[in-house]
Write a protein that holds these residues in place. Sequence first.
Motif, PDB file in Angstrom:
ATOM      1  N   TYR A 224      38.793  32.439  42.863  1.00 13.26           N
ATOM      2  CA  TYR A 224      38.797  31.381  43.883  1.00 13.26           C
ATOM      3  C   TYR A 224      39.618  31.816  45.092  1.00 13.26           C
ATOM      4  CZ  TYR A 224      36.719  28.374  40.398  1.00 13.26           C
ATOM      5  OH  TYR A 224      35.864  27.841  39.477  1.00 13.26           O
ATOM      6  N   VAL A 225      40.674  32.552  44.806  1.00 19.15           N
ATOM      7  CA  VAL A 225      41.394  33.198  45.896  1.00 19.15           C
ATOM      8  C   VAL A 225      41.234  34.695  45.692  1.00 19.15           C
ATOM      9  CG1 VAL A 225      43.078  31.440  46.550  1.00 19.15           C
ATOM     10  CG2 VAL A 225      43.468  32.811  44.529  1.00 19.15           C
ATOM     11  N   PRO A 226      41.064  35.435  46.783  1.00 19.13           N
ATOM     12  CA  PRO A 226      40.659  36.831  46.688  1.00 19.13           C
ATOM     13  C   PRO A 226      41.505  37.691  45.747  1.00 19.13           C
ATOM     14  CG  PRO A 226      40.654  36.108  48.969  1.00 19.13           C
ATOM     15  CD  PRO A 226      41.194  34.968  48.174  1.00 19.13           C
ATOM     16  N   ASP A 227      42.815  37.455  45.699  1.00 22.20           N
ATOM     17  CA  ASP A 227      43.601  38.389  44.901  1.00 22.20           C
ATOM     18  C   ASP A 227      43.880  37.897  43.482  1.00 22.20           C
ATOM     19  OD1 ASP A 227      44.987  36.420  46.072  1.00 22.20           O
ATOM     20  OD2 ASP A 227      46.809  37.575  46.485  1.00 22.20           O
ATOM     21  N   ARG A 228      43.242  36.758  43.100  1.00 19.71           N
ATOM     22  CA  ARG A 228      43.416  36.348  41.705  1.00 19.71           C
ATOM     23  C   ARG A 228      42.071  36.112  41.065  1.00 19.71           C
ATOM     24  NH1 ARG A 228      47.183  31.526  41.009  1.00 19.71           N
ATOM     25  NH2 ARG A 228      45.817  31.141  39.233  1.00 19.71           N
ATOM     26  N   MET A 229      41.558  37.159  40.417  1.00 19.90           N
ATOM     27  CA  MET A 229      40.241  37.088  39.804  1.00 19.90           C
ATOM     28  C   MET A 229      40.284  36.197  38.561  1.00 19.90           C
ATOM     29  SD  MET A 229      38.112  38.811  41.463  1.00 19.90           S
ATOM     30  CE  MET A 229      38.671  39.055  43.117  1.00 19.90           C
ATOM     31  N   VAL A 230      39.280  35.325  38.438  1.00 19.02           N
ATOM     32  CA  VAL A 230      39.220  34.525  37.219  1.00 19.02           C
ATOM     33  C   VAL A 230      38.063  34.961  36.322  1.00 19.02           C
ATOM     34  CG1 VAL A 230      40.377  32.516  38.181  1.00 19.02           C
ATOM     35  CG2 VAL A 230      37.911  32.711  38.366  1.00 19.02           C
ATOM     36  N   LEU A 231      37.121  35.696  36.885  1.00 18.92           N
ATOM     37  CA  LEU A 231      36.030  36.235  36.072  1.00 18.92           C
ATOM     38  C   LEU A 231      35.996  37.747  36.262  1.00 18.92           C
ATOM     39  CD1 LEU A 231      33.069  33.763  36.716  1.00 18.92           C
ATOM     40  CD2 LEU A 231      34.484  33.949  34.659  1.00 18.92           C
ATOM     41  N   HIS A 232      35.804  38.448  35.155  1.00 23.33           N
ATOM     42  CA  HIS A 232      35.795  39.903  35.233  1.00 23.33           C
ATOM     43  C   HIS A 232      34.542  40.455  34.579  1.00 23.33           C
ATOM     44  CE1 HIS A 232      40.153  39.522  36.050  1.00 23.33           C
ATOM     45  NE2 HIS A 232      40.110  38.593  35.108  1.00 23.33           N
ATOM     46  N   ASN A 233      33.884  41.364  35.242  1.00 26.52           N
ATOM     47  CA  ASN A 233      32.773  42.133  34.674  1.00 26.52           C
ATOM     48  C   ASN A 233      31.788  41.288  33.888  1.00 26.52           C
ATOM     49  OD1 ASN A 233      35.610  43.810  34.044  1.00 26.52           O
ATOM     50  ND2 ASN A 233      34.073  44.849  35.307  1.00 26.52           N
TER      51      ASN A 233
END
Lengths: 669, 585
Positions: free
Chosen positions: A439-448
């Motif tokens: 939701y914010v660029p430097d905190r990914m909540v979904l990966h690969n």
Amino acid sequence: MAAEKRKSSASADLKEQARKAKAHYKPASVQAAGGGPGGRGRARGPKPKIDHPWKLLGRVLKYVMARYKFQFLFVLAAIAVSVFANLQGTLFMRTLIDSYIVPMISQANPDFGPLARAIGRVALFYAIGIAASFAQSLTMVYVTQGSMRDLRKDLFDHMESLPISYFDQHSHGDIMSVYTNDVDTMRQLVSQTITQIFQAVITVVSTLAAMIILSLPLTLLTLAMVALTMFTTTKCAGISQKHFIQQQNSLGAVNGFIEEMMNGQKVVKVFCHEEENQQIFDELNQELYESADKAISYSNILGPLNGQIGNLSYVLCAIAGGALALRGIGGFTLGSLASFLTLNKSFGMPVSQISNQLTAIVMAMAGAQRIFNLLDAEPEQDEGYVMLVNAERSADGQLRETDHHTGSWAWKHYHQATDTTDYKPLEGAIVMDDVDFGYVPDRMVLHNITLYAKPGQKIAFVGSTGAGKTTITNLINRFYDIQDGKIRYDGINVNKIRKGDLRRSLGMVLQDTHLFTGTVMENIRYGKLDATDEEVIAAAKLANADLFIRQLPDGYQTVLTGDGGNLSQGQRQLLSIARAAIADPPALILDEATSSIDTRTERIVSEGMDRLMAGRTTFVIAHRLSTVRNADCIMVLEQGRIIERGTHEQLIEAKGRYYQLYTGNAITA
Amino acid sequence: MKGKYKLILSQVKEFKLQAIMTPVFMIGEVAMEMVIPLLMASIIDDGVNKGDMNHIIMTGLWMVVCALIGLACGLGGGFFGARASTGLARNLRHAQFEHIQEFSFANIDHFGVSGLVTRLTTDVTNIQNAFQMVLRIGFRAPTTLIVAMAMAFFINAKLASIYLVAVLALGIFLFMVMKKASRYFREVFTRYDALNESVQENVSAIRVVKSFVREEYEKSRFEKAVLQVYELFVRAERTVITNGPVMMGAVYACILLLSWFGAKMIVAGGLTTGELMSLLAYCMNILVSLMMVSMIFVMLTMSEASMERIALVLDEQITLKNPENPDYDIPDGAVKFDHVTFSYSEKAEKPVLDDVSFEVKAGETIGIIGGTGSSKSSLVNLIPRLYDVLDGAVYVGGKDVRSYDIEALRSAVAVVLQKNVLFSGTILENLRWGNPEATDEECMEACRLACADEFIERLPDRYETYIEQGGTNVSGGQRQRLCIARALMKHPKILILDDSTSAVDTATDAKIQSTFREYIPDTTRFIIAQRISSVQNADRILVMEDGRINGFGTHEELLASNEIYRDVYESQIEGSGDFDKGGDQ
């Protein structure tokens, strides 16, 4: 004895509690008093400092002027006319006394003819003044209300274009308060503040000029008194302001406490906590009373203080003017005195009005800032060009675009390079390829995230709260845009598909069912605006909703209010399924019913869901076993990653996280 | 509701003196203000016209004295008015809060939470403002009107009758305008509320709007509503703005008529120049105060609704009362329902509980299951006497619950309500609601029993972690476990969990149940749940259907004999998973 001791220690404890309670109600205190109930008590924080209030005011004026330039100029002219009409009336006092009354007293046979004509002239000017003031008010009604109408519409139109993330980042209460409080502040600014300042300025300037003409020394005396007024006003306002801030803090504390305790009143009863609460409340209440008393007292004395300084000014002018008139210094006559005293009385008001209104402007700018913040918010971008169209196969097997509903759709893909358009049938194959999202660029909540949904397949997501299930579904319909990776719909990158068309092709049933004020019929029809009553009923039957709808007092014509508050959670869910069903979308995203639905209702809901899912590509966020078991593929999510995938049997076999969730048994490794 | 004024005013209490003195001061201020123009006339007639400088100065000094007395009165009125009105507000808040503390659940239901909040906040503020307005302006304006008029008549009755005519005419006009406008405005505000409601709906349902691609549809609907509001507003305001010009017209007409007739009279010798000037000075006073009077009426009618709402709270009859000679001793946790019929409203056609009878021994664990609306919560709420039965009786420890002291009863019967809340404060502070004198160790022990210790230990400030209002900074499952721990702090004889583990994952739920069995075996436990797994190990299970007991027995017995129970069980066999809640840690 022991009881005594207990009591005293308890009361000391209470004091301590009250102190603590007060301490932590304080910070939330800036909460707008008008926040009202149900606003969840979200502190709105201190009002932001406005850097350039005058620049902002310019923008507000520009907004209004752009539409009502002519009217505005007319209003200003009308104000000037009415001020001058009033002034000439006041100055007429002098003429009345000096030119008519005094000479006529000594005449044996006074001729009232000239006086009648003079009064007639004044009356004429007065009439013009009244007409101008009426025209001004009338025009302002249209200017003000028209501007507010446009402002509301602009706000709403812009709001509809904003991305979902805007609504995540701003509390609903804050958005609402733009429409209510801030628009209202704007209304006052446009309708009163601006015209009043103009009126006050013209009045002050013209009155001052008239006073100087009548007598310079008296004018200086008046100005000195006005300066005194301004001095006391600033002093008083300063003190009062300090107490007002304190009052706002206490009020916030009291309101915060009230809101929390009324919400928890039943718990208070269960724990017999009434006395303690009363004690804390009384302390907070007393504090509010004390600060409010001071704040209001100081603002109350301002009126009489200024009023009496005004009277003093009047008296001094009367004495000095009397002396001047007596000696006839500088041609000052009895008539001049009469006019001057009237002017003196009407001079103080506009001066204090100007300073009040300037404060009002600065305060209104906070509202203006919030309004423009909303209007300036970046709208949702849509660079897509692939369109979804109704399609039919012609005799030669070619896919063709048509304007009526055929039950099959095609992607209309225009290639600029070759200036050709091709049609690709909509099948419902959705592929996510190594998608990352935050939701914010430097905190990914979904990966690969990688997954394939073949047409007609049912994909289920399971996992704990916050694992990212809902987030994935929100990426497919582009409520949010992904940072990395690709999402393809029938082989087309979803970024190329027009957002509206993409979303039209994906039906959604959300866990938080949102219904609209209106009849049941209208709510279902929301999915397809031109649906006939028969279609609506058919959709309701499909969703298993028909039965309960018919039992409502007015059947399909029952009016739902406040987000369907008069229905049970299960019934709302059924209506939202019917709403999705009538849209007949080729693919579906379902967020299943919650745990608060009892098992029997849930069965009815899931039956409705099952019928809706038949033959469509479906992504389902599963909460219940029955939905998952027959899914073509189950994705187990944890902390934004797919940690297991497979059919029910495969996953049970694997005895991993799914097995653990499913059986409710913790696995001791 | 004729008594609402009396009821509200009775709360003035210790501020009576201020409330009475405020108008007295205001009248004094007005009197002084009214004398000044009169003295003015004397300056002109006896001073300027007769060339008597001494008289000018003497009269001038008298005027200064008047201004100073006026100032003193004004300040007194200001201070006393502030104290009286804020004092009334304080007392109103206190009285309401105190009364609400005595409210039974039924009373709370009657008003609703937001209804109570509004009454304690906005409504009180409205009344505070209205009260101050009435005390100060409410006395000031009419007095000004009357005194100024009297002065005018005193100076010259013939000329003053011009004012009388003007006041009557303007008064009638204002009354009509206000009446018409208030009707329009009521209509406007209803529409305006509806408009804002539709914005609210759009904001909270934005995902629905966007997923159905209904932005344009919503825009056009909103535009229509906006236009309607616009037209209504214009109509209402067009009525109101006639006030200003008509008022101006009245003032101007008075000035001109006075000038004409006054001039004639002066020339004829029936009036002096100074007197004419005083008469003119009263013109503004009279007509402006008339306008004020009409505004006060509007303000009063607006605050009347607030008064009515508050009066309803103060007047509310408490539906639950402590018995005269209450019993403080609750022997044990046995519970008996004897032909209990219950309904939230006496007028309801169908009772919520219909002739319910059952008996539970102390220390038993009773599961309760049934569909929504089958009255499970209503049933257990009768045990701590949160509501009173309509017919029949509920017994705890062998005695009718109505014979116990309510506080003693509720200390012995701990309920974890379905809609439970935590309060702002640290975890320890929240736990101590159950027992203010509990040591830290006792608090931790309760958390261990409720399986809350595991997540608390992982919080940065552990037991000192600050819980936000409404407990928003902990998850649903965590909140539920804290609420259970808080209830355990009472060391109750009966513990009631009303769907209190719905957000707790199955494994933890099972762990909580087994801890209970081990550590508090003597406590009678009632467990309402949706999940069979939460109740199947109970000693006996109550199956509720439509306000009646449909079955009562062990898991096995019910499985064999009860259709509803079997139905629910079959739909849940194997995993009972709420997958999304499973990992709640």
